[in-house]
Design an enzyme around this catalytic site. Structure first.
Site, PDB file in Angstrom:
ATOM      1  CG  ASP A   1      -9.630  -0.454   4.637  1.00 47.74           C
ATOM      2  OD1 ASP A   1      -9.374  -0.729   3.453  1.00 47.74           O
ATOM      3  OD2 ASP A   1      -8.988  -0.906   5.601  1.00 47.74           O
ATOM      4  CE  LYS A  32      -3.740  -2.520   2.146  1.00 46.88           C
ATOM      5  NZ  LYS A  32      -4.382  -3.019   3.362  1.00 46.88           N
ATOM      6  CD  GLN A  58      -3.303  -4.570   6.593  1.00 45.08           C
ATOM      7  OE1 GLN A  58      -3.188  -3.650   5.800  1.00 45.08           O
ATOM      8  NE2 GLN A  58      -3.980  -5.669   6.280  1.00 45.08           N
TER       9      GLN A  58
END
Ligand code: NDP
Length: 286
Positions: A119, A52, A96
Protein backbone atom coordinates in the site's frame (compact mmCIF):
# COMPACT_ATOMS: atom_id res chain seq x y z
CA UNK A 1 -12.39 23.35 -25.45
CA UNK A 2 -13.94 19.98 -24.73
CA UNK A 3 -11.75 17.65 -22.77
CA UNK A 4 -10.35 14.31 -23.73
CA UNK A 5 -11.65 11.88 -21.12
CA UNK A 6 -8.91 9.83 -19.44
CA UNK A 7 -10.46 6.44 -18.94
CA UNK A 8 -8.88 4.86 -15.88
CA UNK A 9 -10.70 1.68 -16.88
CA UNK A 10 -8.85 1.56 -20.19
CA UNK A 11 -5.41 2.34 -18.72
CA UNK A 12 -6.04 -0.13 -15.89
CA UNK A 13 -7.12 -2.89 -18.30
CA UNK A 14 -3.92 -2.51 -20.28
CA UNK A 15 -1.73 -2.54 -17.17
CA UNK A 16 -3.63 -5.49 -15.66
CA UNK A 17 -3.06 -7.48 -18.83
CA UNK A 18 0.69 -6.82 -18.57
CA UNK A 19 0.64 -7.80 -14.89
CA UNK A 20 -1.27 -11.00 -15.70
CA UNK A 21 1.27 -11.93 -18.35
CA UNK A 22 4.18 -11.34 -15.95
CA UNK A 23 2.48 -13.37 -13.23
CA UNK A 24 1.98 -16.18 -15.76
CA UNK A 25 5.63 -16.03 -16.81
CA UNK A 26 6.63 -16.42 -13.15
CA UNK A 27 4.45 -19.46 -12.54
CA UNK A 28 7.30 -21.97 -12.41
CA UNK A 29 9.13 -19.81 -9.87
CA UNK A 30 6.38 -18.55 -7.57
CA UNK A 31 2.85 -17.19 -7.33
CA UNK A 32 2.65 -13.62 -5.99
CA UNK A 33 0.63 -13.58 -2.76
CA UNK A 34 -1.39 -10.77 -1.23
CA UNK A 35 -2.80 -10.86 2.31
CA UNK A 36 -5.72 -8.57 3.04
CA UNK A 37 -6.91 -7.94 6.59
CA UNK A 38 -10.40 -6.56 7.10
CA UNK A 39 -11.44 -5.49 10.58
CA UNK A 40 -15.14 -4.93 11.32
CA UNK A 41 -18.05 -4.68 8.96
CA UNK A 42 -17.79 -1.33 7.23
CA UNK A 43 -19.78 -1.69 3.98
CA UNK A 44 -17.45 0.48 1.89
CA UNK A 45 -14.34 -1.33 3.20
CA UNK A 46 -15.91 -4.70 2.45
CA UNK A 47 -16.69 -3.65 -1.08
CA UNK A 48 -13.11 -2.32 -1.64
CA UNK A 49 -11.71 -5.60 -0.29
CA UNK A 50 -13.96 -7.62 -2.59
CA UNK A 51 -12.75 -5.57 -5.56
CA UNK A 52 -9.13 -6.20 -4.58
CA UNK A 53 -9.70 -9.94 -4.21
CA UNK A 54 -11.46 -10.19 -7.56
CA UNK A 55 -8.75 -8.23 -9.35
CA UNK A 56 -6.00 -10.33 -7.73
CA UNK A 57 -7.68 -13.52 -8.84
CA UNK A 58 -8.07 -12.26 -12.41
CA UNK A 59 -4.36 -11.41 -12.51
CA UNK A 60 -3.37 -14.84 -11.17
CA UNK A 61 -2.24 -13.41 -7.82
CA UNK A 62 -2.99 -15.54 -4.78
CA UNK A 63 -5.04 -13.54 -2.29
CA UNK A 64 -5.85 -14.43 1.26
CA UNK A 65 -8.46 -12.57 3.28
CA UNK A 66 -8.43 -12.46 7.08
CA UNK A 67 -11.59 -11.04 8.59
CA UNK A 68 -11.55 -9.89 12.20
CA UNK A 69 -14.42 -8.57 14.32
CA UNK A 70 -14.43 -4.86 15.21
CA UNK A 71 -13.77 -5.60 18.90
CA UNK A 72 -10.48 -7.47 18.43
CA UNK A 73 -7.56 -6.10 20.40
CA UNK A 74 -4.80 -4.11 18.80
CA UNK A 75 -2.38 -6.83 19.94
CA UNK A 76 -4.29 -9.54 18.02
CA UNK A 77 -4.18 -7.49 14.85
CA UNK A 78 -0.49 -6.71 15.28
CA UNK A 79 0.22 -10.41 15.78
CA UNK A 80 -1.63 -11.28 12.56
CA UNK A 81 0.40 -8.70 10.65
CA UNK A 82 3.57 -10.14 12.18
CA UNK A 83 2.53 -13.63 11.09
CA UNK A 84 2.15 -12.44 7.50
CA UNK A 85 5.51 -10.64 7.71
CA UNK A 86 7.08 -14.07 8.14
CA UNK A 87 4.86 -16.05 5.76
CA UNK A 88 6.89 -16.92 2.68
CA UNK A 89 4.01 -17.22 0.20
CA UNK A 90 2.78 -13.72 1.07
CA UNK A 91 4.56 -10.85 -0.70
CA UNK A 92 2.17 -8.05 0.03
CA UNK A 93 0.14 -7.13 3.13
CA UNK A 94 -2.76 -4.73 3.12
CA UNK A 95 -4.73 -3.73 6.19
CA UNK A 96 -7.95 -2.12 4.99
CA UNK A 97 -8.44 1.32 6.56
CA UNK A 98 -10.15 2.81 8.49
CA UNK A 99 -9.66 0.74 11.64
CA UNK A 100 -11.86 0.93 14.74
CA UNK A 101 -10.99 3.84 17.07
CA UNK A 102 -9.32 1.67 19.73
CA UNK A 103 -6.67 0.48 17.26
CA UNK A 104 -3.80 2.76 16.26
CA UNK A 105 -3.52 2.85 12.46
CA UNK A 106 -0.02 4.23 12.85
CA UNK A 107 1.10 1.25 14.94
CA UNK A 108 -0.46 -1.24 12.53
CA UNK A 109 1.07 0.37 9.43
CA UNK A 110 4.46 0.50 11.12
CA UNK A 111 4.24 -3.20 11.98
CA UNK A 112 3.97 -4.21 8.30
CA UNK A 113 7.41 -5.22 7.01
CA UNK A 114 8.41 -2.38 4.61
CA UNK A 115 9.31 -4.96 1.93
CA UNK A 116 5.69 -6.23 2.03
CA UNK A 117 4.04 -2.80 2.38
CA UNK A 118 2.33 -2.84 -1.03
CA UNK A 119 0.00 0.00 0.00
CA UNK A 120 3.09 2.22 0.35
CA UNK A 121 1.98 3.74 3.66
CA UNK A 122 4.91 2.67 5.86
CA UNK A 123 7.08 5.65 6.88
CA UNK A 124 10.12 3.89 5.40
CA UNK A 125 8.48 3.70 1.97
CA UNK A 126 7.23 7.28 2.29
CA UNK A 127 10.73 8.44 3.22
CA UNK A 128 12.22 6.56 0.30
CA UNK A 129 9.67 8.08 -2.06
CA UNK A 130 10.44 11.56 -0.72
CA UNK A 131 14.16 11.11 -1.24
CA UNK A 132 13.66 9.70 -4.75
CA UNK A 133 14.73 6.16 -3.82
CA UNK A 134 13.11 2.91 -4.93
CA UNK A 135 9.97 2.39 -2.86
CA UNK A 136 6.48 0.97 -2.90
CA UNK A 137 4.49 3.99 -4.02
CA UNK A 138 1.03 4.56 -2.51
CA UNK A 139 -1.47 3.09 -4.95
CA UNK A 140 -3.80 6.02 -5.66
CA UNK A 141 -1.05 8.61 -6.27
CA UNK A 142 0.94 6.02 -8.26
CA UNK A 143 -2.14 5.31 -10.39
CA UNK A 144 -2.66 9.02 -11.03
CA UNK A 145 0.94 9.34 -12.23
CA UNK A 146 0.47 6.36 -14.55
CA UNK A 147 -2.63 7.94 -16.11
CA UNK A 148 -0.86 11.26 -16.69
CA UNK A 149 2.06 9.44 -18.30
CA UNK A 150 -0.20 7.21 -20.39
CA UNK A 151 -1.75 10.32 -21.92
CA UNK A 152 1.69 11.96 -22.35
CA UNK A 153 0.58 14.93 -20.31
CA UNK A 154 3.71 17.03 -19.77
CA UNK A 155 4.78 17.27 -16.13
CA UNK A 156 8.24 18.82 -16.16
CA UNK A 157 8.08 22.54 -15.48
CA UNK A 158 4.28 22.44 -15.25
CA UNK A 159 2.34 23.85 -12.35
CA UNK A 160 0.36 21.20 -10.47
CA UNK A 161 -2.11 22.29 -7.82
CA UNK A 162 -3.18 19.60 -5.39
CA UNK A 163 -6.42 20.25 -3.53
CA UNK A 164 -6.16 18.09 -0.41
CA UNK A 165 -3.21 17.15 1.79
CA UNK A 166 -4.08 13.74 3.22
CA UNK A 167 -1.27 11.28 3.87
CA UNK A 168 -2.73 8.74 1.45
CA UNK A 169 -3.57 10.95 -1.52
CA UNK A 170 -2.78 14.68 -1.45
CA UNK A 171 0.71 14.73 0.05
CA UNK A 172 2.15 11.76 -1.86
CA UNK A 173 0.68 12.73 -5.24
CA UNK A 174 2.30 16.15 -4.86
CA UNK A 175 5.60 14.48 -4.01
CA UNK A 176 5.42 12.19 -7.05
CA UNK A 177 4.76 15.15 -9.32
CA UNK A 178 7.62 17.04 -7.72
CA UNK A 179 9.84 14.03 -8.42
CA UNK A 180 8.78 14.45 -12.07
CA UNK A 181 9.97 18.08 -11.94
CA UNK A 182 6.54 19.70 -11.77
CA UNK A 183 6.11 22.81 -9.64
CA UNK A 184 3.69 21.83 -6.92
CA UNK A 185 1.25 23.87 -4.83
CA UNK A 186 -0.76 22.23 -2.04
CA UNK A 187 -4.17 23.62 -1.10
CA UNK A 188 -6.36 22.52 1.82
CA UNK A 189 -9.31 23.62 3.91
CA UNK A 190 -7.43 26.62 5.35
CA UNK A 191 -6.17 27.86 1.99
CA UNK A 192 -7.18 31.47 1.43
CA UNK A 193 -8.66 32.02 -2.03
CA UNK A 194 -8.50 28.50 -3.44
CA UNK A 195 -9.59 29.70 -6.87
CA UNK A 196 -6.58 32.00 -7.11
CA UNK A 197 -4.31 28.93 -6.94
CA UNK A 198 -6.29 26.36 -8.92
CA UNK A 199 -7.00 28.74 -11.77
CA UNK A 200 -3.25 29.07 -12.43
CA UNK A 201 -2.68 25.31 -12.60
CA UNK A 202 -1.70 23.30 -15.66
CA UNK A 203 -2.76 20.23 -13.70
CA UNK A 204 -5.38 20.16 -10.95
CA UNK A 205 -5.64 17.13 -8.68
CA UNK A 206 -8.86 17.22 -6.64
CA UNK A 207 -8.78 15.08 -3.49
CA UNK A 208 -11.10 16.75 -1.02
CA UNK A 209 -13.99 14.33 -0.50
CA UNK A 210 -16.40 17.20 -1.28
CA UNK A 211 -18.93 16.31 -3.95
CA UNK A 212 -18.62 18.33 -7.18
CA UNK A 213 -16.71 21.03 -5.35
CA UNK A 214 -14.36 22.08 -8.15
CA UNK A 215 -16.30 24.20 -10.65
CA UNK A 216 -15.48 25.71 -14.01
CA UNK A 217 -14.32 28.95 -12.36
CA UNK A 218 -11.61 27.02 -10.49
CA UNK A 219 -9.73 25.85 -13.57
CA UNK A 220 -7.93 27.57 -16.40
CA UNK A 221 -8.66 26.87 -20.05
CA UNK A 222 -6.77 23.78 -21.23
CA UNK A 223 -5.81 22.42 -17.80
CA UNK A 224 -5.70 18.69 -17.09
CA UNK A 225 -7.96 17.71 -14.20
CA UNK A 226 -7.69 14.52 -12.17
CA UNK A 227 -10.63 13.79 -9.91
CA UNK A 228 -9.79 11.49 -6.99
CA UNK A 229 -13.07 11.97 -5.14
CA UNK A 230 -15.60 9.25 -4.55
CA UNK A 231 -18.75 10.71 -3.13
CA UNK A 232 -22.44 9.90 -3.08
CA UNK A 233 -24.99 12.45 -4.14
CA UNK A 234 -28.24 12.65 -2.16
CA UNK A 235 -29.90 10.39 -4.74
CA UNK A 236 -27.25 7.73 -4.10
CA UNK A 237 -25.37 8.13 -7.38
CA UNK A 238 -21.59 8.30 -7.39
CA UNK A 239 -19.72 11.51 -8.18
CA UNK A 240 -16.27 12.99 -7.82
CA UNK A 241 -14.87 16.16 -6.28
CA UNK A 242 -15.15 17.88 -9.65
CA UNK A 243 -18.32 19.09 -11.34
CA UNK A 244 -17.55 16.93 -14.36
CA UNK A 245 -20.19 18.22 -16.80
CA UNK A 246 -19.26 21.84 -16.17
CA UNK A 247 -15.48 21.49 -15.92
CA UNK A 248 -14.97 19.21 -18.93
CA UNK A 249 -15.93 22.06 -21.25
CA UNK A 250 -12.83 23.98 -20.24
CA UNK A 251 -10.13 21.36 -19.81
CA UNK A 252 -7.75 19.45 -22.08
CA UNK A 253 -7.98 16.21 -20.09
CA UNK A 254 -10.30 15.09 -17.31
CA UNK A 255 -10.98 11.84 -15.43
CA UNK A 256 -14.57 10.67 -14.89
CA UNK A 257 -16.06 9.25 -11.68
CA UNK A 258 -16.63 6.35 -11.69
CA UNK A 259 -14.12 4.85 -14.14
CA UNK A 260 -11.23 7.23 -13.53
CA UNK A 261 -8.79 7.01 -10.64
CA UNK A 262 -10.65 4.15 -8.88
CA UNK A 263 -9.65 1.29 -11.22
CA UNK A 264 -6.04 2.54 -11.19
CA UNK A 265 -5.73 2.27 -7.41
CA UNK A 266 -6.39 -1.48 -7.40
CA UNK A 267 -4.18 -1.95 -10.45
CA UNK A 268 -1.19 -0.39 -8.71
CA UNK A 269 -1.79 -2.65 -5.72
CA UNK A 270 -1.45 -5.64 -8.06
CA UNK A 271 1.63 -4.06 -9.61
CA UNK A 272 3.27 -3.51 -6.22
CA UNK A 273 2.48 -7.09 -5.15
CA UNK A 274 4.04 -8.43 -8.34
CA UNK A 275 7.16 -6.28 -7.82
CA UNK A 276 7.46 -7.52 -4.25
CA UNK A 277 7.17 -11.16 -5.37
CA UNK A 278 9.76 -10.63 -8.10
CA UNK A 279 12.15 -9.08 -5.61
CA UNK A 280 11.58 -12.00 -3.25
CA UNK A 281 12.38 -14.43 -6.06
CA UNK A 282 15.38 -12.43 -7.23
CA UNK A 283 13.78 -11.72 -10.62
CA UNK A 284 14.96 -8.47 -12.16
CA UNK A 285 12.76 -6.12 -14.19
CA UNK A 286 13.63 -6.36 -17.88
P1 NDP B 1 -9.31 13.30 3.53
O1 NDP B 1 -10.64 13.61 4.11
O2 NDP B 1 -8.30 12.58 4.34
O3 NDP B 1 -8.63 14.67 3.05
C1 NDP B 1 -9.38 15.65 2.39
C2 NDP B 1 -8.49 16.84 2.12
O4 NDP B 1 -9.26 17.82 1.46
C3 NDP B 1 -7.91 17.48 3.39
O5 NDP B 1 -6.56 17.77 3.22
C4 NDP B 1 -8.74 18.75 3.53
O6 NDP B 1 -8.04 19.83 4.12
C5 NDP B 1 -9.07 19.08 2.09
N1 NDP B 1 -10.28 19.88 2.00
C6 NDP B 1 -11.48 19.61 2.58
N2 NDP B 1 -12.34 20.62 2.31
C7 NDP B 1 -11.67 21.51 1.54
C8 NDP B 1 -12.00 22.76 0.97
N3 NDP B 1 -13.22 23.30 1.13
N4 NDP B 1 -11.07 23.42 0.26
C9 NDP B 1 -9.83 22.89 0.09
N5 NDP B 1 -9.45 21.71 0.63
C10 NDP B 1 -10.36 21.06 1.35
O7 NDP B 1 -9.61 12.54 2.16
P2 NDP B 1 -8.69 11.56 1.27
O8 NDP B 1 -7.49 12.27 0.79
O9 NDP B 1 -8.54 10.26 1.95
O10 NDP B 1 -9.69 11.32 0.05
C11 NDP B 1 -10.12 12.37 -0.78
C12 NDP B 1 -11.19 11.86 -1.71
O11 NDP B 1 -10.63 10.85 -2.53
C13 NDP B 1 -12.40 11.20 -1.03
O12 NDP B 1 -13.54 11.45 -1.79
C14 NDP B 1 -12.07 9.72 -1.08
O13 NDP B 1 -13.23 8.91 -1.07
C15 NDP B 1 -11.38 9.64 -2.40
N6 NDP B 1 -10.44 8.52 -2.54
C16 NDP B 1 -10.50 7.82 -3.68
C17 NDP B 1 -9.64 6.79 -3.92
C18 NDP B 1 -9.73 6.07 -5.20
O14 NDP B 1 -9.14 4.99 -5.33
N7 NDP B 1 -10.42 6.61 -6.19
C19 NDP B 1 -8.65 6.38 -2.92
C20 NDP B 1 -8.59 7.25 -1.76
C21 NDP B 1 -9.48 8.28 -1.60
P3 NDP B 1 -7.48 19.81 5.65
O15 NDP B 1 -6.25 18.96 5.61
O16 NDP B 1 -7.20 21.23 5.95
O17 NDP B 1 -8.58 19.21 6.49
Amino acid sequence: MTASIISGKEVAAELRQQIKEEVHALQDTLTPGLAVILVGDNTASRSYVKGKEKASKEAGIYSELTEMPSDITEETLLNKVEEYNHQDDIHGILVQLPLPDHISEKKVIERIAPQKDVDGFHPINIGRMMTGQEAFLPCTPFGILQMLKYKNIPLEGKHAVIVGRSNIVGKPVGQLLLNENATVTYCHSRTADLKHHTSQADIVIAATGKAEFIKQEHVKEGAAVIDVGMNRREDGTLCGDVDFEEVKEKTSFITPVPGGVGPMTITMLLYNTLQSAKKHAGVRNS
